[in-house]
Scaffold this motif. Structure first.
Motif, PDB file in Angstrom:
ATOM      1  N   UNK A  86     -14.358  60.726-110.339  1.00 31.63           N
ATOM      2  CA  UNK A  86     -15.719  60.240-110.563  1.00 31.63           C
ATOM      3  C   UNK A  86     -15.870  59.304-111.752  1.00 31.63           C
ATOM      4  N   UNK A  87     -14.751  58.916-112.318  1.00 33.89           N
ATOM      5  CA  UNK A  87     -14.807  58.039-113.498  1.00 33.89           C
ATOM      6  C   UNK A  87     -14.478  56.590-113.098  1.00 33.89           C
ATOM      7  N   UNK A  88     -15.040  55.667-113.837  1.00 34.42           N
ATOM      8  CA  UNK A  88     -14.678  54.251-113.649  1.00 34.42           C
ATOM      9  C   UNK A  88     -14.884  53.498-114.957  1.00 34.42           C
ATOM     10  N   UNK A  89     -14.125  52.405-115.096  1.00 31.55           N
ATOM     11  CA  UNK A  89     -14.219  51.538-116.281  1.00 31.55           C
ATOM     12  C   UNK A  89     -14.553  50.114-115.816  1.00 31.55           C
ATOM     13  N   UNK A  90     -15.761  49.624-116.087  1.00 33.13           N
ATOM     14  CA  UNK A  90     -16.127  48.263-115.663  1.00 33.13           C
ATOM     15  C   UNK A  90     -15.173  47.217-116.269  1.00 33.13           C
ATOM     16  N   UNK A  91     -14.828  46.247-115.476  1.00 33.92           N
ATOM     17  CA  UNK A  91     -13.931  45.174-115.935  1.00 33.92           C
ATOM     18  C   UNK A  91     -14.753  44.163-116.742  1.00 33.92           C
ATOM     19  N   UNK A  92     -14.568  44.174-118.069  1.00 31.45           N
ATOM     20  CA  UNK A  92     -15.351  43.283-118.941  1.00 31.45           C
ATOM     21  C   UNK A  92     -14.473  42.306-119.725  1.00 31.45           C
ATOM     22  N   UNK A  93     -13.138  42.500-119.657  1.00 30.80           N
ATOM     23  CA  UNK A  93     -12.242  41.615-120.405  1.00 30.80           C
ATOM     24  C   UNK A  93     -12.331  40.186-119.869  1.00 30.80           C
ATOM     25  N   UNK A  94     -12.451  39.211-120.798  1.00 33.39           N
ATOM     26  CA  UNK A  94     -12.548  37.773-120.470  1.00 33.39           C
ATOM     27  C   UNK A  94     -13.830  37.428-119.716  1.00 33.39           C
ATOM     28  N   UNK A  95     -14.829  38.316-119.832  1.00 34.95           N
ATOM     29  CA  UNK A  95     -16.123  38.049-119.228  1.00 34.95           C
ATOM     30  C   UNK A  95     -17.087  37.520-120.297  1.00 34.95           C
ATOM     31  N   UNK A  96     -18.106  36.734-119.899  1.00 31.58           N
ATOM     32  CA  UNK A  96     -19.099  36.248-120.871  1.00 31.58           C
ATOM     33  C   UNK A  96     -19.823  37.416-121.533  1.00 31.58           C
ATOM     34  N   UNK A  97     -20.066  37.295-122.819  1.00 33.78           N
ATOM     35  CA  UNK A  97     -20.763  38.354-123.555  1.00 33.78           C
ATOM     36  C   UNK A  97     -22.267  38.138-123.483  1.00 33.78           C
ATOM     37  N   UNK A  98     -22.970  39.251-123.248  1.00 37.03           N
ATOM     38  CA  UNK A  98     -24.435  39.236-123.213  1.00 37.03           C
ATOM     39  C   UNK A  98     -24.923  40.203-124.286  1.00 37.03           C
ATOM     40  N   UNK A  99     -25.740  39.731-125.243  1.00 37.18           N
ATOM     41  CA  UNK A  99     -26.230  40.622-126.312  1.00 37.18           C
ATOM     42  C   UNK A  99     -26.965  41.856-125.794  1.00 37.18           C
ATOM     43  N   UNK A 100     -27.433  41.798-124.543  1.00 31.82           N
ATOM     44  CA  UNK A 100     -28.147  42.947-123.981  1.00 31.82           C
ATOM     45  C   UNK A 100     -27.204  44.064-123.537  1.00 31.82           C
ATOM     46  N   UNK A 101     -25.906  43.760-123.506  1.00 24.99           N
ATOM     47  CA  UNK A 101     -24.928  44.780-123.115  1.00 24.99           C
ATOM     48  C   UNK A 101     -24.908  45.907-124.147  1.00 24.99           C
ATOM     49  N   UNK A 102     -24.761  47.137-123.661  1.00 23.22           N
ATOM     50  CA  UNK A 102     -24.704  48.295-124.548  1.00 23.22           C
ATOM     51  C   UNK A 102     -23.273  48.494-125.023  1.00 23.22           C
TER      52      UNK A 102
END
Length: 299
Positions: free
Chosen positions: A239-255
């Motif tokens: 039931x676990x997952x890790x969103x792929x965020x490496x090399x993605x654009x940064x959004x200040x709204x991200x937690x």
């Protein structure tokens, strides 16, 4: 006769009257002319005085010019005299210098030949020594680089072995956790301990980072990659997952916690996630750990 005399007297009286009238008129006209003449004479006298002053100044200037001409002539004479003296000194210096050069040439031809040969010999020996030392340094450098490369390869292989064993242990623990959770009744609510899952997530990120930096020919690399893939599948099955965020654009709204780093290679104003310090972990779609990342900012 009498009539003629009367006529003559009449003409004389008329002429006398006309002469008196004309004399008065002429006097009236002459008076302003006389005043103008007097005024012109006064101005003429002033002009004469000014001309006399100008002539006096011109005479003074001419005297100064004569004095300057005399000084110029004197300077020319002095320059010619100095030039003549310098030419004589230069001629004497050239003669003396030529004599000294002749003496030096004779001295070199007699006494310095062996010195020149000695200097050339020293240069040749120095060049030979430099070549030998450079060759030795190159050989040593090559040996050191080869040793470093060999040591690095050995360390990488040992690291692969350790990480492979670690993945096996983590995989076993995940299976045990999955079996324990399967024994819990569905109607029983119990707080779930995510500490193992978060540890597994950190290790997955670390191992994947090491895999990306290793040579593809490293011994045991394929086996480790397969082990990580099995852990990721088991991780998802729990039931676990890790969103792929490496090399993605940064959004200040991200937690997430973001460390900003300037990067001249990026376009100005762009912000990209270039390093994951801690991954974001979700359990059944709910975030249980926020990411800690490094964001490169274009300048």
């Amino acid at each position: 006769m009498k009539k003629q005399l009367i006529s003559a007297l009449f003409l004389l009286s008329c002429f006398d009257a006309f002469a008196q009238v004309t004399k008065e008129d002429i006097g009236k006209e002459i008076k302003p002319l006389t005043e103008k003449v007097k005024s012109l004479q006064s101005e003429n006298n002033k002009l004469k005085i000014e001309i006399s002053s100008i002539n006096s100044k011109i005479a003074t200037v001419n005297q100064k010019l004569d004095t300057l001409n005399k000084k110029v002539q004197s300077n020319i004479s002095d320059i010619q005299k100095t030039n003549s003296e310098l030419n004589g000194k230069i001629t004497n210096s050239e003669t003396t210098t030529n004599q000294k050069f002749t003496q030096v040439d004779n001295s070199l031809s007699k006494n310095s030949l062996w010195s020149i040969i000695g200097i050339l010999g020293a240069i040749i020996v120095s060049g030979l020594v430099y070549w030998l030392v450079s060759k030795r340094q190159t050989t040593d450098k090559t040996d050191v680089e080869a040793q470093i490369s060999k040591t690095k390869k050995t360390l990488e292989e040992e690291g692969v072995k350790l990480d492979t064993k670690l993945t096996e242990v983590l995989e076993t623990q995940l299976k045990l956790v999955q079996e324990e959770r399967a024994k819990i009744p569905a109607n029983k609510s119990e707080e779930i301990d995510h500490s193992l899952a978060l540890k597994v997530a950190d290790e997955i990120v670390r191992i994947n980072k090491n895999l990306s930096n290793m040579d593809t020919n490293t011994k045991g690399l394929k086996q480790l990659s397969a082990s990580v893939k099995r852990i990721e599948d088991n991780f998802a099955a729990n039931g676990y997952d890790m969103p792929e965020i490496l090399n993605k654009p940064f959004d200040p709204r991200m937690k997430m916690v973001a460390n900003m780093v300037e990067d001249e290679n990026l376009e100005k104003g762009s912000e990209v996630i270039t390093k994951i310090i801690k991954p974001q972990v979700n359990f059944k779609g709910v975030m249980i750990q926020s990411a800690q990342v490094e964001v490169s900012v274009g300048q």
